[in-house]
Scaffold this motif. Structure first.
Motif, PDB file in Angstrom:
ATOM      1  N   ARG A   1       0.755  -1.217   0.070  1.00  0.00           N
ATOM      2  CA  ARG A   1       0.035   0.041   0.192  1.00  0.00           C
ATOM      3  C   ARG A   1       0.784   1.227  -0.018  1.00  0.00           C
ATOM      4  O   ARG A   1       1.821   1.137   0.688  1.00  0.00           O
ATOM      5  CB  ARG A   1      -0.908  -0.085   1.258  1.00  0.00           C
TER       6      ARG A   1
ATOM      7  N   ASP B   1      -5.618   3.826  -0.596  1.00  0.00           N
ATOM      8  CA  ASP B   1      -5.611   2.275  -0.933  1.00  0.00           C
ATOM      9  C   ASP B   1      -5.461   1.832   0.579  1.00  0.00           C
ATOM     10  O   ASP B   1      -5.238   0.420   0.729  1.00  0.00           O
ATOM     11  CB  ASP B   1      -4.711   1.606  -1.786  1.00  0.00           C
TER      12      ASP B   1
ATOM     13  N   ARG C   1     -16.549   0.232  -1.671  1.00  0.00           N
ATOM     14  CA  ARG C   1     -15.036  -0.155  -1.601  1.00  0.00           C
ATOM     15  C   ARG C   1     -14.842  -1.620  -0.914  1.00  0.00           C
ATOM     16  O   ARG C   1     -15.575  -1.717   0.306  1.00  0.00           O
ATOM     17  CB  ARG C   1     -14.281   0.954  -0.747  1.00  0.00           C
ATOM     18  N   ARG C   2     -14.123  -2.500  -1.170  1.00  0.00           N
ATOM     19  CA  ARG C   2     -13.914  -3.738  -0.719  1.00  0.00           C
ATOM     20  C   ARG C   2     -12.727  -3.732   0.270  1.00  0.00           C
ATOM     21  O   ARG C   2     -11.665  -3.094   0.007  1.00  0.00           O
ATOM     22  CB  ARG C   2     -13.611  -4.951  -1.650  1.00  0.00           C
TER      23      ARG C   2
ATOM     24  N   ASP D   1      -9.271  -5.724  -0.432  1.00  0.00           N
ATOM     25  CA  ASP D   1      -9.187  -5.893  -1.933  1.00  0.00           C
ATOM     26  C   ASP D   1      -8.869  -4.379  -2.404  1.00  0.00           C
ATOM     27  O   ASP D   1      -7.829  -4.192  -3.063  1.00  0.00           O
ATOM     28  CB  ASP D   1     -10.326  -6.266  -2.724  1.00  0.00           C
ATOM     29  N   ASP D   2      -9.676  -3.295  -2.095  1.00  0.00           N
ATOM     30  CA  ASP D   2      -9.480  -2.030  -2.482  1.00  0.00           C
ATOM     31  C   ASP D   2      -8.700  -0.947  -1.485  1.00  0.00           C
ATOM     32  O   ASP D   2      -8.080  -0.341  -1.803  1.00  0.00           O
ATOM     33  CB  ASP D   2     -10.886  -1.359  -2.932  1.00  0.00           C
TER      34      ASP D   2
ATOM     35  N   ARG E   1      -7.571 -10.092   8.731  1.00  0.00           N
ATOM     36  CA  ARG E   1      -7.825 -10.272   7.322  1.00  0.00           C
ATOM     37  C   ARG E   1      -8.212  -8.894   6.742  1.00  0.00           C
ATOM     38  O   ARG E   1      -8.206  -8.555   5.550  1.00  0.00           O
ATOM     39  CB  ARG E   1      -9.104 -11.180   7.195  1.00  0.00           C
TER      40      ARG E   1
END
Length: 349
Positions: free
Chosen positions: A192, A254, A276-277, A280-281, A347
């Protein structure tokens, strides 16, 4: 049958003098044993303790406290609204640590809120009457007058984190700088690069240090970007609003490091509303490692600060200060304790 067995309700309580007669010692000797004085032989101590047990004598702690100019009570003062206290796990964990530390003492614990001017005025009057032996202060803001009032009244006090680097009161804090740095370094290691930080109240020194800890970005060759620092207030709603502003000003973000797990929960809500995930995002990291972090979906990576241990350490420092009867000018400098933090990966990042 022992003397105290079968003693009826309402029966007269045995006196200190009766314990002395039963043990074959003077009244002063009994008093020394009860108060833990070392100036008593083992044999005499055993005789007095046996007499206390046989007679069912219960020391008059109120009278003892009055004679020693003590109240046998400490206050946990929270200069925040009650709603915030019950909404954030930080406070309940702190209270648990304080309670655990005084379990084996004779101290009573008072929980006092001082979230508005009226409550602070009432608290000032209460403290001026010296109705407690000491005070634990949590969530202290830079302009809070309570620490200075406690110093003026010469009431022993310990605060949960210094007001500044020049703090004069005893304090216990977690390594806010190191914890924040570990969060940012973790996000960098995940690839990131546009890492935002949602702050806490910046008039709280710990929140300032968490901002400072974001300097890991600069060390990695990514200059500080003011557009990626968004003001929050440690609350869920504050986190949601701050995240919404970030998405508007920097839609390419991000990763987000939030100043608390509660703030991260608000940020997650705004991210989901924007489609936004996580991760992932946008990767997400919180601070505190509270139950909220473990129960979020996905589970939240968070910086664990040992809040319950902080509560215990604060209480231990306070009890030590209360027991130190020397004038303030003759006491050792007040301790500033900083406890280590730990990044707990889950996670969300």
């Amino acid at each position: 049958m022992a003397v105290n067995e079968g003693r009826s309700r309402g029966a007269r309580r045995p006196t200190l003098e009766e314990v002395a007669v039963h043990a074959g010692v003077g009244r002063g000797t009994v008093s020394r044993v009860i108060n833990g004085s070392p100036r008593v032989s083992d044999a005499t101590r055993a005789a007095v303790e046996a007499a206390v047990a046989e007679l069912g004598y219960v020391p008059n702690t109120a009278a003892r406290a009055l004679a020693a100019n003590r109240t046998d009570a400490i206050a946990l003062v929270v200069p925040e609204p009650e709603t915030r206290f019950f909404a954030e796990p930080y406070f309940s964990d702190m209270l648990r640590g304080v309670g655990a530390e005084i379990t084996d003492t004779e101290m009573q614990l008072l929980l006092i809120f001082a979230g508005n001017d009226r409550e602070r005025e009432r608290l000032a009057q209460y403290l001026a009457a010296h109705r407690v032996d000491g005070v634990l202060l949590v969530s202290v803001h830079a302009d809070d007058p309570l620490p200075d009032l406690l110093a003026e009244l010469e009431i022993p006090a310990v605060i949960s984190g210094p007001r500044s680097a020049a703090e004069t009161l005893a304090s216990v804090d977690s390594d806010n700088y190191g914890g924040a740095r570990s969060a940012v370094e973790h996000l960098l290691s995940r690839g990131r690069r546009r890492i935002a930080h949602i702050t806490g109240h910046l008039d709280v020194y710990g929140a300032q240090r968490r901002v400072d800890g974001c300097d890991a970005l600069g060390d990695a060759g990514h200059g500080a970007d003011g557009a990626l620092i968004e003001a929050g207030d440690f609350t869920e709603e504050g986190g949601r609003r701050a995240m919404a502003r970030l998405l508007e000003s920097r839609p390419d973000v991000d990763a987000v490091f939030a100043a608390s797990d509660v703030t991260a929960a608000g940020a997650r809500q705004a991210l989901r509303e924007a489609g936004r995930r996580i991760p992932d995002d946008v990767a997400l990291v919180g601070y505190d490692d509270s139950a909220i972090a473990r129960h979020m979906e996905p589970p939240l990576t968070s910086v664990r600060q040992p809040i319950e241990e902080m509560g215990r350490a604060m209480t231990d420092l306070l009890l030590t200060e209360i027991a130190d009867r020397r004038p303030a000018t003759r006491r050792a400098p007040r301790r500033q304790m900083v406890l280590a933090t730990e990044l707990v990966e889950r996670r969300s990042s």
